[in-house]
Scaffold this active site. Structure first.
Site, PDB file in Angstrom:
ATOM      1  N   ARG A  67       0.816  -1.218   0.000  1.00  5.55           N
ATOM      2  CA  ARG A  67       0.000   0.000   0.000  1.00  5.55           C
ATOM      3  C   ARG A  67       0.846   1.263   0.000  1.00  5.55           C
ATOM      4  O   ARG A  67       0.380   2.325  -0.399  1.00  5.55           O
ATOM      5  CB  ARG A  67      -1.011  -0.039   1.147  1.00  5.55           C
ATOM      6  CG  ARG A  67      -2.120  -1.067   0.875  1.00  5.55           C
ATOM      7  CD  ARG A  67      -3.089  -1.215   2.022  1.00  5.55           C
ATOM      8  NE  ARG A  67      -2.487  -1.744   3.224  1.00  5.55           N
ATOM      9  CZ  ARG A  67      -2.367  -3.035   3.515  1.00  5.55           C
ATOM     10  NH1 ARG A  67      -2.818  -3.938   2.688  1.00  5.55           N
ATOM     11  NH2 ARG A  67      -1.805  -3.422   4.635  1.00  5.55           N
ATOM     12  N   GLU A 104       6.428 -10.846  14.290  1.00  5.55           N
ATOM     13  CA  GLU A 104       5.975 -11.433  15.546  1.00  5.55           C
ATOM     14  C   GLU A 104       6.224 -12.941  15.555  1.00  5.55           C
ATOM     15  O   GLU A 104       6.653 -13.506  16.543  1.00  5.55           O
ATOM     16  CB  GLU A 104       4.487 -11.128  15.737  1.00  5.55           C
ATOM     17  CG  GLU A 104       3.984 -11.456  17.115  1.00  5.55           C
ATOM     18  CD  GLU A 104       2.561 -10.989  17.337  1.00  5.55           C
ATOM     19  OE1 GLU A 104       2.004 -11.345  18.378  1.00  5.55           O
ATOM     20  OE2 GLU A 104       2.011 -10.274  16.477  1.00  5.55           O
TER      21      GLU A 104
END
Length: 184
Positions: A67, A104
């Site tokens: 994006r 993560e």
């Protein structure tokens, strides 16, 4: 926009999708900002007007996959400067430099064409959202490895509770974001 600030106006068009892509995540969907031409113009102008300032004006805008491409290319066009994409590994056809960063759960790698920027170029690094800051930090390291100076990181959304914006600022990268959201 009536009496709303740009931030308040844009916030109205960011959709929150609960439990996507995983349970407990509040996904901040920016696509409604892009769908309405007036809202899209307000969004782009918020960045363009900032970076028209001679002190902040970049030589190049670098957009983070994916994006960041949407925002970065339009902002670069409006500023009359070049645009370079920082892509996920394996998407660029020419000689690249790469940077791996931790997620993560696991890691990811981004790449940049080896000739995308020149030493001394002032680069604005842009993405849609800052969460953990890992992607933006990796993009910055790539650009700096090629001799460019990342003058500022920019994003529409900051999720400050995830710590990315703090980590980026602590590393010395100035940030400009338009809308903060509590939680993630």
């Amino acid at each position: 926009m009536q009496d709303l600030s740009v931030n308040e106006y844009l916030r109205q068009y960011i959709r929150t999708v609960p439990d996507w892509p995983a349970a407990g995540v509040q996904f901040r969907d920016i696509t409604p900002l892009l769908q309405d031409p007036k809202v899209f113009r307000v969004l782009i102008d918020a960045f363009v007007h900032r970076y028209m300032d001679r002190a902040l004006r970049p030589d190049v805008v670098a957009g983070l996959d994916a994006r960041g491409f949407i925002l970065g290319a339009v902002v670069a066009y409006e500023l009359n400067v070049g645009f370079v994409p920082i892509r996920k590994k394996g998407k660029l056809p020419f000689t690249t430099v790469e940077e791996t960063y931790e997620l993560e759960y696991g890691s990811a790698t981004v790449e940049l064409h080896a000739d995308a920027v020149k030493p001394g170029d002032r680069v604005l690094l842009i993405d849609d959202l800052i969460a953990t800051g890992g992607t933006m930090m990796a993009g910055r390291r790539l650009l700096e490895r090629l001799g460019a100076t990342v003058t500022e990181g920019a994003a529409i959304v900051d999720l400050p509770e995830l710590g990315g914006s703090s980590r980026l600022r602590e590393s010395g990268l100035p940030l400009y974001t338009l809308v903060d959201f509590a939680g993630h």
